[in-house]
Enzyme design. Sequence first.
Site, short mmCIF file in Angstrom:
data_model
loop_
_atom_site.label_atom_id
_atom_site.label_comp_id
_atom_site.label_asym_id
_atom_site.label_seq_id
_atom_site.Cartn_x
_atom_site.Cartn_y
_atom_site.Cartn_z
N GLU A 186 0.83 -1.22 0.00
CA GLU A 186 0.00 0.00 0.00
C GLU A 186 0.86 1.26 0.00
OE1 GLU A 186 -2.37 -1.75 3.33
OE2 GLU A 186 -4.00 -0.76 2.27
N GLU A 244 -4.43 -9.01 3.82
CA GLU A 244 -5.06 -8.60 5.08
C GLU A 244 -6.28 -9.43 5.47
OE1 GLU A 244 -3.82 -6.56 2.87
OE2 GLU A 244 -2.96 -4.77 3.78
C1 LIG Z 1 -3.05 -1.59 7.37
C2 LIG Z 1 -2.49 -2.77 6.61
O1 LIG Z 1 -3.26 -2.92 5.45
C3 LIG Z 1 -2.58 -3.97 7.47
C4 LIG Z 1 -1.45 -4.92 7.19
O2 LIG Z 1 -0.49 -4.64 6.53
S1 LIG Z 1 -1.60 -6.40 7.96
C5 LIG Z 1 -0.14 -7.26 7.51
C6 LIG Z 1 -0.18 -7.76 6.12
N1 LIG Z 1 0.94 -8.62 5.88
C7 LIG Z 1 0.85 -9.93 6.01
O3 LIG Z 1 -0.21 -10.49 6.26
C8 LIG Z 1 2.12 -10.71 5.83
C9 LIG Z 1 2.31 -11.63 7.01
N2 LIG Z 1 3.56 -12.36 6.94
C10 LIG Z 1 3.71 -13.41 6.13
O4 LIG Z 1 2.85 -13.81 5.38
C11 LIG Z 1 5.02 -14.12 6.21
O5 LIG Z 1 5.54 -13.90 7.50
C12 LIG Z 1 6.05 -13.65 5.17
C13 LIG Z 1 5.58 -14.08 3.78
C14 LIG Z 1 6.21 -12.15 5.24
C15 LIG Z 1 7.42 -14.29 5.49
O6 LIG Z 1 7.26 -15.67 5.59
P1 LIG Z 1 8.46 -16.59 6.13
O7 LIG Z 1 9.70 -16.22 5.43
O8 LIG Z 1 7.97 -18.00 6.05
O9 LIG Z 1 8.69 -16.19 7.65
P2 LIG Z 1 7.70 -16.22 8.88
O10 LIG Z 1 8.17 -17.25 9.84
O11 LIG Z 1 6.27 -16.25 8.46
O12 LIG Z 1 7.97 -14.76 9.48
C16 LIG Z 1 9.23 -14.44 10.01
C17 LIG Z 1 9.01 -13.61 11.25
O13 LIG Z 1 8.46 -12.35 10.84
C18 LIG Z 1 7.28 -12.08 11.58
N3 LIG Z 1 6.38 -11.34 10.70
C19 LIG Z 1 6.07 -11.58 9.42
N4 LIG Z 1 5.23 -10.64 8.94
C20 LIG Z 1 5.01 -9.79 9.97
C21 LIG Z 1 4.22 -8.62 10.11
N5 LIG Z 1 3.53 -8.10 9.09
N6 LIG Z 1 4.21 -8.02 11.31
C22 LIG Z 1 4.93 -8.50 12.35
N7 LIG Z 1 5.69 -9.61 12.27
C23 LIG Z 1 5.73 -10.24 11.08
C24 LIG Z 1 6.73 -13.47 11.92
O14 LIG Z 1 5.88 -13.39 13.05
C25 LIG Z 1 8.01 -14.22 12.22
O15 LIG Z 1 8.41 -13.87 13.53
P3 LIG Z 1 9.17 -14.97 14.46
O16 LIG Z 1 10.41 -15.31 13.73
O17 LIG Z 1 9.37 -14.22 15.74
O18 LIG Z 1 8.23 -16.13 14.58
#
Ligand SMILES: C[C@H](O)CC(=O)SCCNC(=O)CCNC(=O)[C@H](O)C(C)(C)COP(=O)(O)OP(=O)(O)OC[C@H]1O[C@@H](n2cnc3c(N)ncnc32)[C@H](O)[C@@H]1OP(=O)(O)O
Length: 724
Positions: free
Chosen positions: A115, A135
């Site tokens: 975004e 999201e």
């Molecule tokens: C206002 C906005 O529109 C709202 C948002 O943006 S909501 C957030 C949207 N983003 C997401 O949903 C992405 C979520 N994350 C993921 O899908 C996956 O973590 C990823 C594809 C980024 C990486 O995957 P991968 O490499 O397998 O690592 P993964 O183990 O999942 O994550 C690594 C670490 O990063 C953290 N992390 C990943 N994304 C994060 C996020 N958005 N916020 C906080 N922590 C996050 C995980 O909790 C994990 O922490 P840990 O090692 O302490 O357990």
Amino acid sequence: MANVFVSMEVGRDGVAVITISNPPVNALAPIIIDGLKKRYKEAMDRDDVKAIVLTGNAGKFSGGFDINVFAEVHKNGDLSRLPDVSVDLVVNTIEDGKKPSVAAIQGLALGGGLELAMGCHARISTPEAQLGLPELTLGVIPGFGGTQRLPRLVGLPKAIEMMLLSKSIRAKEGKEYGLIDSVVSSGELLTVSRLWALDIAEKRKPWVTSLHRTDRLCSLSEANEILKGARQQAKKIAPNMPQHQVCLDSIEEGIVFGGYAGVLKEAKVFKELVLSSTARGLVYTFFSQRATSKVPNVTDVGLKPRNIKKVAVIGGGLMGSGIATALLLSDISVIIKEIDSRFLQKGIKTIAGNLEGLVKRRSISQEKMNQALSLLSGALDYSEFKHLDMVIEAVIEKIPLKQSIFADLEKACSPHCIFATNTSTIDLNIVGQKTSSQDRIIGAHFFSPAHVMPLLEIVRTEKTSPQVILDLMTVGKLIKKVPIVVGNCTGFAVNRTFFPYTQGSLLLLHLGVDLFRIDKVISSFGMPMGPFLLQDLAGYGVARAVKGVFASAFNGRTFESDLVELMVEDGREGKSNGKGYYIHEKGSKPKPDPTVLPIINESRRRANIMPNGKPINVSDREILEMVFFPVVNEACRVLDEGIVVRASDLDAACILGMSFPKYRGGIIFWADTVGPRYIYSCLKKWEDIYGGFFKPSKYLEERAKRDLPLSMMNLPESSTRSRM
Ligand SMILES: C[C@H](O)CC(=O)SCCNC(=O)CCNC(=O)[C@H](O)C(C)(C)COP(=O)(O)OP(=O)(O)OC[C@H]1O[C@@H](n2cnc3c(N)ncnc32)[C@H](O)[C@@H]1OP(=O)(O)O
């Protein structure tokens, strides 16, 4: 926090490169958002800055808004923790700023990360970058303007697909759809982005603000049709969740009243959704699944996983061939061992069939299938077993057979070879009794179909070595499963927790409740299907095999009836022969079979448990509770006995292994929202009326009486008997 910052470097070319740093995924924590606002103000104020490039540190743009903030809001209900990003930062500062911004994207730009990038005036990306707005999987909607800018960049149908299905795309596809302006190598990323930013500043390239674009939007009537179709689809894919419809409402607002109105609507409903029970469950699930990879004394003691390249699977039946398929797909060589060539050929055929199915569904290419099959070989004896890294036994649940297999393996394999068993119920100490290799015996409990279901329950005994546990966890991740380490007991964590699910449904049926009504209530709750349809699909063999095992292990709290035997006597085997509780015809949905009623009545007559011989009168809510509260009760025993490291591991396992609805957070999370006191009082009442099946466990009683959550495994003065 030393490496959590936003930096800015101004080059001699007049381009300020603003870099987000918050390992591991550059999540947009409040401190980062603050930093972005400060750096942007500085860049706008400085006379030597002509244009801005926004990027992320360590090869990643950003994984989105910091999900930890949602979890904090869920704890304290304080929405002021959510910073104003969508108007203050993205619209006013970046998009409407007096200097142009270009996003230089590498690795990933997800959620709030994408975004921010869409608020920039152009996006340059490396080819492998993953771009998406996931999201909805967290129970919210994009909240930094994504519902408005994505449709304006890629068109409404593609934007809806990406948001509703939380489907990310690679940069190449992003370029085709107009999300990305140019795809370049990582070596060129910053150079091209800087030049692009200067070109915009100096009017050699257009200064495009996504929110004001309309060229990719269709006519209002077309948009209405697309939204109508999407709403119907959302009803089907997410019947109990609000965020899909809310996302479509936001998109619609922007189409009807303009992008800025859409941004305002989005910001408002985003906050409402953050507090929804769906978001609470899904955010909890995000963290609970990740926590499973941290196992005390295994993953925190400096061990390194060994390389597992060659594995044998003993038994080419449904489970064995599914396991072999999963291994082959991750480039692990597999020997499939059977007792004779007929069974061996059947096993190999099943594996090929599994792979063909994946090709048909376009999950893998024909080339990938051929490559997987080239790693498969068959064996009728142990002569090739010397150089194996691991053996997974997947034969029928017969103790003497398993014991003799492991005794043979000990002779045939090298001393480093891991001995895993796919038993779903039998105590591992008994399986390994005839060997002196107890330290390398481990449970690898896959769920059927093993090449599809995401859970790998890893069962350890007191003797299993941490190295062996770590190795199997690593293989699990490699084959794209979520490995969850649990302790040893009958049924392990998942099947043990869920045995009262089937039995509770059978008990209700024998108390006179209609079976199709039970199935309907349970599937409306969010299970993919009711317990009776599930039995039809799984076949009755497993139910018959484990019935006795549970009855002897959990004496006094099981319910037994003759129903499954009567069904089999009547020639019913479930889906496999088309006849079960339902009629199963190829190409059509299962239909309730009214001719099953006399069989049920006969079973009811034999069980004779209806009070005064009359069917009980229950509401749908009571049906749900009478099925799930005994499951909660057994889950409490699993926690009490320390079968899992933490309560959230059991929640994650139930979602992945039993398809418990993810948005309800898992069995314990759900039970804590319902309230331990209420659950305890219901079980106590039913125990008095219907007997020991409902008897509340000590663990539940203790928490209910002290008004504590079930997730609190260790009370200060308790003596939890951990098997971990
Ligand atoms: C206002 C906005 O529109 C709202 C948002 O943006 S909501 C957030 C949207 N983003 C997401 O949903 C992405 C979520 N994350 C993921 O899908 C996956 O973590 C990823 C594809 C980024 C990486 O995957 P991968 O490499 O397998 O690592 P993964 O183990 O999942 O994550 C690594 C670490 O990063 C953290 N992390 C990943 N994304 C994060 C996020 N958005 N916020 C906080 N922590 C996050 C995980 O909790 C994990 O922490 P840990 O090692 O302490 O357990």
